[in-house]
Enzyme design. Structure first.
Site, PDB file in Angstrom:
ATOM      1  N   GLU A 114       0.912  -1.396  -0.175  1.00 20.43           N
ATOM      2  CA  GLU A 114       0.078   0.183  -0.049  1.00 20.43           C
ATOM      3  C   GLU A 114       0.911   1.347  -0.143  1.00 20.43           C
ATOM      4  OE1 GLU A 114      -2.569  -1.507   3.373  1.00 20.43           O
ATOM      5  OE2 GLU A 114      -3.659  -0.585   2.309  1.00 20.43           O
ATOM      6  N   GLU A 134      -4.335  -9.081   3.954  1.00 20.49           N
ATOM      7  CA  GLU A 134      -5.365  -8.706   5.139  1.00 20.49           C
ATOM      8  C   GLU A 134      -6.594  -9.614   5.366  1.00 20.49           C
ATOM      9  OE1 GLU A 134      -3.564  -6.706   3.165  1.00 20.49           O
ATOM     10  OE2 GLU A 134      -2.839  -4.997   4.222  1.00 20.49           O
TER      11      GLU A 134
END
Ligand code: COA
Length: 240
Positions: A114, A134
């Site tokens: 990210e 995640e």
């Protein structure tokens, strides 16, 4: 620069180098590292001598994501939300109107990938494994991944990566447009340096305007984006 810094900061000419420095845990981002990044990216933003920043990782990986050992240890949900509002690192990175380059190797997972999505250029060594795991842990990416990945690669790949958590290799990532360039591992630093140096030679005011205009393409309807482009172009022309 102290060796116990969680992020090393070095200026070479007009290029600032930020090196994630928790190699024993593959540069997992803990709260302390986040706070250091918060300070250092403000320095990148505010230092007029810095024209470009490169973020990279020490040891055998770029970054294996958020530090799992801190999950569930925040003082309270309210506290951690307040801290995030006050020090929104991801928004800070997005708002920096200087080129940001991520130079990745080994692993670029979770918040690591990210962070690179918050950069303008993503270089990766050919051994790099890139993913957003995640969901496997019962979370979703929360450093911009669900919004920036689909704006970077086609929706089907973004869905696959976010909803299965399955990582991809550098070659596939490059073919999908996620990476600017894949390089041999020993060449990563030199390639990043060459790119950053070339960018640092461009007029900063033009790069600033280019970043703002590009951002409008993702945030605004076409007519509004074109108006922003015209205004930025006119401003540069009148200054030149
Ligand atoms: N948070 C905290 N510690 C981490 C970490 C993370 N995200 N990722 C790796 N580490 C630590 C490991 O616990 C290990 O510590 P130890 O030596 O004290 O046991 C060390 O880094 C090396 O990792 P290891 O798992 O032994 O290396 P590997 O090469 O076998 O595997 C990974 C590498 C990246 C595949 C594996 O570490 C992993 O799956 N990490 C978690 C990735 C993740 O889910 N990140 C997203 C969080 S939202």
């Amino acid at each position: 620069m102290a060796t116990d810094d969680l992020v090393l900061y070095e200026k070479r000419g007009a290029v600032a180098w930020l090196t994630l420095n928790r190699p024993s845990v593959l540069n997992a981002v803990n709260l302390a590292m986040r706070d250091e990044l918060w300070v250092l990216f403000q320095a990148v933003r505010d230092d007029p001598d810095v024209h470009v920043a490169v973020i990279t990782g020490a040891g055998r990986a770029f970054c294996a994501g958020a530090d799992i050992s801190e999950f569930g240890t925040a003082p309270s949900l309210v506290e951690s939300r307040r801290a995030r509002r006050e020090r929104d690192l991801w928004q800070l990175m997005l708002d920096i109107d200087k080129p940001l380059v991520a130079a990745m190797h080994g692993y670029a997972l979770g918040a690591g990938l990210e962070m690179s999505l918050l950069c303008d250029f993503r270089l990766a060594a050919e051994d790099t494994v890139l993913g957003l795991p995640e969901v496997r842990l019962g979370y979703i990416p929360s450093a911009g991944g669900t919004q920036l990945l689909p704006r970077t690669v086609r929706g089907s790949l973004a869905r696959e990566m976010i909803m299965t958590g399955q990582p991809i290799d550098a070659e596939r990532a490059h073919q999908a447009g996620l990476l600017t360039k894949v390089v041999a591992a020993p060449d990563l630093a030199n390639e990043a340096e060459a790119l950053a140096t070339a960018l640092a030679e461009r007029p900063p005011s033009a790069l600033r305007a280019a970043k703002r205009a590009l951002r409008s393409a993702f945030e605004m309807p076409l007519a509004q984006g074109l108006a922003v482009e015209s205004a930025l172009a006119a401003r540069l022309a009148s200054a030149g």
